[in-house]
Design a protein around this motif. Structure first.
Motif, mmCIF file in Angstrom:
data_model
loop_
_atom_site.group_PDB
_atom_site.id
_atom_site.type_symbol
_atom_site.label_atom_id
_atom_site.label_comp_id
_atom_site.label_asym_id
_atom_site.label_seq_id
_atom_site.Cartn_x
_atom_site.Cartn_y
_atom_site.Cartn_z
ATOM 1 N N HIS A 156 32.772 82.883 28.937
ATOM 2 C CA HIS A 156 33.081 82.493 27.555
ATOM 3 C C HIS A 156 34.487 82.937 27.160
ATOM 4 C CE1 HIS A 156 33.096 83.118 23.136
ATOM 5 N NE2 HIS A 156 32.473 81.945 23.130
ATOM 6 N N GLN A 157 34.863 84.134 27.563
ATOM 7 C CA GLN A 157 36.184 84.644 27.245
ATOM 8 C C GLN A 157 37.281 83.789 27.879
ATOM 9 O OE1 GLN A 157 35.335 86.556 24.638
ATOM 10 N NE2 GLN A 157 36.898 88.026 25.231
ATOM 11 N N LYS A 158 36.950 83.208 29.024
ATOM 12 C CA LYS A 158 37.961 82.437 29.751
ATOM 13 C C LYS A 158 37.985 80.970 29.332
ATOM 14 C CE LYS A 158 39.695 81.775 34.472
ATOM 15 N NZ LYS A 158 39.464 82.104 35.902
ATOM 16 N N PHE A 159 36.797 80.389 29.113
ATOM 17 C CA PHE A 159 36.736 78.943 28.869
ATOM 18 C C PHE A 159 36.101 78.553 27.525
ATOM 19 C CE2 PHE A 159 36.235 79.534 33.537
ATOM 20 C CZ PHE A 159 37.433 78.984 33.937
ATOM 21 N N GLY A 160 35.442 79.474 26.843
ATOM 22 C CA GLY A 160 34.653 79.118 25.664
ATOM 23 C C GLY A 160 35.467 78.672 24.470
ATOM 24 N N LYS A 161 34.861 77.832 23.644
ATOM 25 C CA LYS A 161 35.495 77.330 22.424
ATOM 26 C C LYS A 161 34.671 77.671 21.188
ATOM 27 C CE LYS A 161 37.767 73.462 24.820
ATOM 28 N NZ LYS A 161 37.897 71.982 24.912
ATOM 29 N N LEU A 162 33.350 77.684 21.313
ATOM 30 C CA LEU A 162 32.486 78.009 20.185
ATOM 31 C C LEU A 162 32.393 79.522 19.998
ATOM 32 C CD1 LEU A 162 29.499 75.564 20.842
ATOM 33 C CD2 LEU A 162 31.314 75.312 19.139
ATOM 34 N N PRO A 163 32.073 79.981 18.789
ATOM 35 C CA PRO A 163 31.838 81.411 18.588
ATOM 36 C C PRO A 163 30.694 81.888 19.475
ATOM 37 C CG PRO A 163 32.094 80.298 16.480
ATOM 38 C CD PRO A 163 32.000 79.214 17.525
ATOM 39 N N TRP A 164 30.807 83.086 19.990
ATOM 40 C CA TRP A 164 29.822 83.629 20.932
ATOM 41 C C TRP A 164 28.399 83.577 20.361
ATOM 42 C CZ3 TRP A 164 28.936 84.942 25.772
ATOM 43 C CH2 TRP A 164 27.969 85.904 26.094
ATOM 44 N N LYS A 165 28.228 83.965 19.094
ATOM 45 C CA LYS A 165 26.877 84.028 18.528
ATOM 46 C C LYS A 165 26.241 82.647 18.405
ATOM 47 C CE LYS A 165 28.113 83.844 13.614
ATOM 48 N NZ LYS A 165 27.294 82.660 13.349
ATOM 49 N N ASP A 166 27.083 81.609 18.215
ATOM 50 C CA ASP A 166 26.540 80.260 18.051
ATOM 51 C C ASP A 166 25.897 79.738 19.329
ATOM 52 O OD1 ASP A 166 27.514 80.459 15.537
ATOM 53 O OD2 ASP A 166 29.112 78.959 15.762
ATOM 54 N N LEU A 167 26.285 80.288 20.457
ATOM 55 C CA LEU A 167 25.752 79.811 21.724
ATOM 56 C C LEU A 167 24.263 80.114 21.860
ATOM 57 C CD1 LEU A 167 28.604 80.968 24.145
ATOM 58 C CD2 LEU A 167 28.322 78.725 23.075
ATOM 59 N N PHE A 168 23.810 81.133 21.146
ATOM 60 C CA PHE A 168 22.438 81.584 21.341
ATOM 61 C C PHE A 168 21.505 81.212 20.201
ATOM 62 C CE2 PHE A 168 25.309 84.332 23.672
ATOM 63 C CZ PHE A 168 24.759 84.271 24.941
ATOM 64 N N ASP A 169 22.022 80.496 19.195
ATOM 65 C CA ASP A 169 21.175 80.107 18.069
ATOM 66 C C ASP A 169 19.939 79.310 18.508
ATOM 67 O OD1 ASP A 169 22.647 81.447 16.220
ATOM 68 O OD2 ASP A 169 23.807 79.707 15.550
ATOM 69 N N PRO A 170 20.076 78.311 19.378
ATOM 70 C CA PRO A 170 18.874 77.572 19.812
ATOM 71 C C PRO A 170 17.864 78.466 20.532
ATOM 72 C CG PRO A 170 20.869 76.350 20.335
ATOM 73 C CD PRO A 170 21.307 77.712 19.933
ATOM 74 N N ALA A 171 18.370 79.365 21.396
ATOM 75 C CA ALA A 171 17.468 80.249 22.133
ATOM 76 C C ALA A 171 16.741 81.198 21.187
ATOM 77 C CB ALA A 171 18.251 81.041 23.181
ATOM 78 N N VAL A 172 17.460 81.697 20.171
ATOM 79 C CA VAL A 172 16.855 82.590 19.180
ATOM 80 C C VAL A 172 15.762 81.850 18.406
ATOM 81 C CG1 VAL A 172 17.265 83.896 17.066
ATOM 82 C CG2 VAL A 172 18.879 84.070 18.964
ATOM 83 N N ALA A 173 16.048 80.604 18.057
ATOM 84 C CA ALA A 173 15.075 79.802 17.303
ATOM 85 C C ALA A 173 13.806 79.587 18.121
ATOM 86 C CB ALA A 173 15.697 78.461 16.916
ATOM 87 N N TYR A 174 13.959 79.258 19.395
ATOM 88 C CA TYR A 174 12.789 79.064 20.256
ATOM 89 C C TYR A 174 11.995 80.365 20.416
ATOM 90 C CZ TYR A 174 14.418 74.419 21.688
ATOM 91 O OH TYR A 174 14.799 73.106 21.708
#
Length: 211
Positions: A156-174
């Motif tokens: 993520h630090q090298k290639f990511g564009k979205l905020p780190w926390k946003d990446l896990f919102d779907p997983a948290v919801a599930y």
């Protein structure tokens, strides 16, 4: 304690006399001598120390392995590697640590075999040892999730564009709300519940399953 004190104050002139104690009939004396010689950095005692790698006392074997590693006695790396199969957990751990101290990359495969050792602490030591010797990341049994998370962060630090926390919102919801499953999967989950909740199963975390 006397031996350790001599080692700490740097009384290297006594190393020859201390080396003779490696043959003492008392295991405590032999172990103390390995400590003192290690602290004195008495590499000339390596030929005597290597004999103790086959000592009947596990603490003595561990002390001798530690000393040889600290003394950079790489010519005895093969002898130390033999201790990776020792019956004592502490001896196996120290053998792996000593091989790292010696930079003994040629024994990496032997250390890799410890990644599935029943001793969890030894698994972690083996993973760390392999990482140091090879420059690559290795995981111990049970540590895979930690290393995977670190890998995600690095990517993520090298290639990511979205905020780190946003990446896990779907997983948290599930995780919080659950996810619809087919009737077939629901049937087998229900059928497995009794086995999951049985204390003999060894499964420690069952609250989520009951929920």
């Amino acid at each position: 304690n006397t031996f350790r004190t001599m080692g700490r104050i740097g009384a290297k002139e006594y190393a020859p006399e201390i080396s003779t104690l490696l043959k003492d009939p008392d295991a405590i004396v032999r172990k103390g001598a390995t400590w003192a010689l290690r602290l004195l950095k008495a590499k000339e005692s390596s030929p005597d120390l290597v004999l103790l790698l086959k000592d009947p006392d596990a603490e003595v074997r561990r002390g001798a392995s530690w000393a040889l590693g600290e003394l950079s006695a790489k010519e005895y790396s093969m002898d130390i590697a033999m201790l990776l199969k020792d019956t004592d957990d502490g001896v196996r751990r120290m053998a792996a640590i000593s091989l790292v101290s010696l930079g003994a990359k040629e024994h990496a495969m032997n250390i890799a075999a410890l990644l599935k050792d029943p001793d969890a602490k030894l698994c972690r030591i083996a993973a760390r040892a392999l990482s140091i010797l090879s420059g690559e990341q290795f995981s111990a049994r049970g540590d895979t999730g930690v290393i995977a998370a670190q890998t995600w962060w690095d990517l993520h630090q090298k290639f990511g564009k979205l905020p780190w926390k946003d990446l896990f919102d779907p997983a948290v919801a599930y995780a919080e709300d659950g996810v619809p499953v087919s009737q077939n999967i629901a049937f087998y989950l229900a059928a497995s519940q009794r086995r999951f909740l049985n204390p003999a199963s060894g499964i420690e975390e069952v609250e989520n399953f009951k929920a």
